[in-house]
Structures are given as C-alpha cells and as structure tokens.
Design an enzyme around this catalytic site. Structure first.
Site, PDB file in Angstrom:
ATOM      1  CB  CYS A 143      -9.331 -20.139 -64.447  1.00 42.34           C
ATOM      2  SG  CYS A 143      -9.141 -18.296 -64.757  1.00 42.34           S
ATOM      3  CG  ASP A 151      -8.334 -16.306 -48.768  1.00 42.01           C
ATOM      4  OD1 ASP A 151      -8.656 -17.251 -47.677  1.00 42.01           O
ATOM      5  OD2 ASP A 151      -9.480 -16.503 -48.861  1.00 42.01           O
ATOM      6  N   GLY A 164      -7.192 -23.406 -52.796  1.00 39.52           N
ATOM      7  CA  GLY A 164      -7.923 -23.281 -54.426  1.00 39.52           C
ATOM      8  C   GLY A 164      -8.438 -21.245 -54.987  1.00 39.52           C
ATOM      9  CB  SER A 191     -19.763 -18.127 -47.870  1.00 34.70           C
ATOM     10  OG  SER A 191     -18.661 -17.577 -47.853  1.00 34.70           O
ATOM     11  CE  LYS A 217     -16.999 -13.740 -55.631  1.00 34.01           C
ATOM     12  NZ  LYS A 217     -15.749 -13.666 -54.565  1.00 34.01           N
TER      13      LYS A 217
END
Length: 262
Positions: A111, A154, A158, A41, A60
């Site tokens: 990673c 969080d 994942g 998202s 990112k």
C-alpha cells in the site's frame, strides 16, 4: 493434578497447525530490493519485490528473540492466523509468512501509505468528502471482519492503508481478537472504546468497540489529532471511561447530519 503442558519454544514448528502457517522457502531468496519504509515496536516494514512474480509487496519483519520471546512468537502466530483467513477488498492482502534467523517475514500486498501519512504530508485535516471515502472503505472492511468473528482492536488513521487510486484497506492485525466477545485491554489508548478500558473489571466487549475507534479516527482525520491527545495515555484512558463520547471541536464547520423522519 496433572502438570501443565510446557509451552513450545519460540519458532517451534512441531505443532502441525502452526507449521502450516509458514512457508518453507528462504525469504532472502524470494524477495529482493528491500527498502525500509516504516518502523515500530514490533520491528520494521520494508517494500520489496517478489522475485517470482515481480509483484511489489510489503514485508513486516518481527523478531521473536530476546526478552518476552514466547509472547512475541504467540503474537506472530495469532496475526498470521488472522491474515490467512481474510479475503476482502477492504482488508490488506496476505502473501505468506516465512521464518529466518528468529525473525518472521510477514508478506502483504503493498500500500502506498496510510491515512495518517496523508495527514502528515498535507499538514492539514482532510476534507469532509475525503473523510467520508476513508470511512466508507473502513466500514466495509469492519463489516467483513465482524462477520468472521474478528475484532480488529486497533483502528486508527495509521492502520487504515491506502492503495492507488485511493482504495482503502484495513491493516495491522497484530492486536486482533479471533474470539468474540473479548475481555483484554488491547489497542492504542486515545482510540480505545470505554468498554475495552473497563473490560478487565466489568466484563466483555465485541465488534462495536471497533466502531467507536473508527468514530475517533474520523475526528482524528478532521482535526489531525484524536480527542484528549494533549493528555498522557493513562489520563486519557480515565477520561474516556468516565466521560460522554467526544465530538468535533467546531461542529458548525461541518455539514449538518441528515436525520430520517420518525
């Protein structure tokens, strides 16, 4: 009564404290060989080559244009602030953040994947010793975060990243809180601690909420899904807040925990 100060426009670097978070170089001249490796998202994640050092990194990309642009910008600033202060073997390394055309390029050490990727590749749960190794690395990272006054908020398979050969790194600090205790309903529903769900109505929570989420992650690694995953998110939140802590569906399939003598 004085009028509220206007919020700076998204992408504004007039505030020196914000400006120092971002590098001035053009990221398209700094990084090459971009290849998309994930999407969410927030935007997309790419593998890339730092053309100066030849290091393989992860990028990112997060846009702060369009709807809710101010909130998106604030989230980017918060995540960069968190990453800049982290220095630990079990947290993902920060390589800088750049701005281009209303998009932030957040560069981190590369990673090979996440614990969730491992589950999806194997198509079966992890073995007990593998879960132990992942959990040990995650706990080392959490201990460091909490010592710095940071709550991840969080933790899930994942967001537990893996570097060869099997080095565990906590990643994705977009939901992190830098002030303890916190009181915002933040995170992914199935992994949320009860005190996070109840915080808006009943008070505050601290880093122990991350420990709960890591416990849920252990069940996820052992069963490929977190508890209550068959329910929709709102129903799961209700059950987490009202029920006792969950356990493994088949606890006798796992080793008996060692108990210390009283």
């Amino acid at each position: 009564m004085p009028a509220p100060r206007p919020q700076p426009r998204p992408g504004s670097l007039r505030d020196p404290e914000v400006a120092e978070l971002f590098l001035k170089d053009d990221p398209e001249k700094v990084f090459g060989e971009l290849r998309e490796i994930g999407h969410g998202s927030f935007g997309a994640v790419f593998s890339a080559r730092d053309l100066r050092s030849q290091e393989l990194v992860a990028i990112k990309k997060m846009s702060y244009r369009g709807r809710a642009s101010s909130e998106k910008w604030q989230d980017i600033v918060r995540e960069v602030k968190v990453l800049q202060r982290l220095r630990h073997p079990n947290t993902v390394g920060f390589r800088g953040c750049y701005l281009r055309e209303n998009t932030a390029w957040l560069a981190m050490e590369f990673c090979v994947g996440s614990a969730l990727d491992l589950l999806e590749v194997l198509q079966e749960p992890l073995r007990e010793e593998e879960i132990g190794a992942v959990t040990e690395g995650a706990l080392q990272g959490l201990g460091y975060l909490h010592s710095q006054g940071v709550i991840h908020r969080d933790i899930k398979a994942g967001n537990i990243l893996l570097r060869a050969p099997g080095h565990v790194k906590l990643g994705d600090f977009g939901s992190a809180a830098v002030a303890t205790p916190a009181n915002s309903l933040v995170g992914t529903p199935y992994w949320m601690a009860p005190e996070v769900i109840l915080a808006m109505g009943e008070g505050l929570y601290d880093g122990r909420a991350d420990v709960w989420s890591l416990g849920i992650t252990c069940i996820e690694l052992a069963e490929r899904r977190p508890p209550l995953f068959q329910l929709n998110a709102m129903s799961a939140l209700y059950h987490i807040a009202q029920r006792d802590p969950p356990g493994l569906r088949q606890p006798h399939s796992w080793s008996v925990p060692h108990r210390s003598a009283p």
